[in-house]
Design an enzyme around this catalytic site. Sequence first.
Site, PDB file in Angstrom:
ATOM      1  N   TYR A  97      13.389 -19.131 -99.964  1.00  0.00           N
ATOM      2  CA  TYR A  97      14.595 -19.308 -99.155  1.00  0.00           C
ATOM      3  C   TYR A  97      15.677 -19.965-100.007  1.00  0.00           C
ATOM      4  O   TYR A  97      15.413 -20.964-100.682  1.00  0.00           O
ATOM      5  CB  TYR A  97      14.290 -20.201 -97.942  1.00  0.00           C
ATOM      6  CG  TYR A  97      15.520 -20.519 -97.118  1.00  0.00           C
ATOM      7  CD1 TYR A  97      15.831 -19.767 -95.994  1.00  0.00           C
ATOM      8  CD2 TYR A  97      16.388 -21.550 -97.487  1.00  0.00           C
ATOM      9  CE1 TYR A  97      16.969 -20.028 -95.247  1.00  0.00           C
ATOM     10  CE2 TYR A  97      17.528 -21.819 -96.751  1.00  0.00           C
ATOM     11  CZ  TYR A  97      17.814 -21.059 -95.637  1.00  0.00           C
ATOM     12  OH  TYR A  97      18.946 -21.308 -94.914  1.00  0.00           O
ATOM     13  N   GLU A 181      23.212 -17.035 -97.119  1.00  0.00           N
ATOM     14  CA  GLU A 181      21.782 -17.315 -97.013  1.00  0.00           C
ATOM     15  C   GLU A 181      20.992 -16.090 -97.444  1.00  0.00           C
ATOM     16  O   GLU A 181      21.348 -14.970 -97.079  1.00  0.00           O
ATOM     17  CB  GLU A 181      21.440 -17.663 -95.559  1.00  0.00           C
ATOM     18  CG  GLU A 181      19.979 -17.978 -95.317  1.00  0.00           C
ATOM     19  CD  GLU A 181      19.668 -18.128 -93.832  1.00  0.00           C
ATOM     20  OE1 GLU A 181      19.479 -19.273 -93.381  1.00  0.00           O
ATOM     21  OE2 GLU A 181      19.625 -17.103 -93.120  1.00  0.00           O
TER      22      GLU A 181
END
Length: 372
Positions: A97, A181
Amino acid sequence: MDLYEHQARQLFEEYGIPVPRAEVTDSPREARGIARRLGGRVVVKAQVRTGGRGKAGGVSLAAAERTTRRILGADIKGHPVRTVMLAQPADIESEFYVSYVLDRAAGHFLAIASAEGGTEIEEVAATRPESVARIPVDPAEGVTSAKANEIVRAAGLPPRAADILMRLWQVLTREDALLVEVNPLVRTAQGQLLALDGKVTLDDNARFRQTRWGEEDERHDDPLEAAAAAKGLNYVKLDGEVGVVGNGAGLVMSTLDVVAGCGARPANFLDIGGGASARVMSDGLSVVLSDPDVKSVLVNVFGGITACDAVADGIVRALDAVRPTKPLVVRLDGNNAVRGRAVLDDRAHPLVRQATTMDAAARLAARLADTS
Ligand code: GDP
Ligand code: MN
């Protein structure tokens, strides 16, 4: 404004971040051809502005045409699916992530990264906070190679992720984003790093120079809000019965409060703006009067740049065009108020009442909503 995944993917590609080959479609038949072009197997992904699509059934590796048909008919967490993206499936070895978010309170950006990607980061942060690295990024310095390596080390990412982190920073700053993101950033079985899913939130204040994503993408699920947006009006649908129209956001906000203070509930917020013309008033009233929840309408205008006689002309025009069946209370004050009131007196419409103060107008509108 949030971009769709395929738009984020396109940006990543432009900035040299590796992404899977992919195409977008709204047709199951076309999906078959796309799958063939992409080498046979594809992952079909619902294009909706929400995360957690995987768990909600919006990401599937099953047969392209059939899956596209199913997902296009689906609703993912309240978002109807209008297009899907078909992508070459990745052979995932590990999921990571990475993101940059604006930390408004601290006045800088924050790099958030974790070697435990795939699931939503809030979940990871709640259960295993020690596995989520949070590194401040000074916006003036940006993500240098030293900073990228710091993030990589803190989160336990593969060293090659540093290059992706630097490119992602370019996406953030050059595209005027408030958030970028990648979840998951994957390492494939072949050892390649790939941004498999992306989210980009653009700063609406920069829309004047970020025009490529187009307004037509701003979809309003409420039909009244859609009609208002099509007319360029500043309208928000609310839950009550008293339609509210005013000039200037501050005045309209106060009017909502005064209506609530009279024991009624506003049905909407509508700011016709400074310097509003008769046409804007007429457009605005048409939208408010077409709301089936509205039982009375309060027009509260304090003329500054806006001249009250133009507003009154707009009201008269709307009365003729819309043929309302609900009572209107109009309070005109300020610039050309006397002329404006005279215009309405002359028209002598049986459903229009005038009041001279905001309080009196709101009380009357609340009472009329209660009895009509
Ligand atoms: P999200 O649920 O909206 O975040 O959608 P994602 O695109 O992140 O997909 C959710 C999950 O589906 C990912 O974390 C992967 O585990 C899986 N997934 C997505 N794309 C692929 C792929 O190409 N191959 C494989 N094997 N799994 C995938
Ligand atoms: Mn994801």
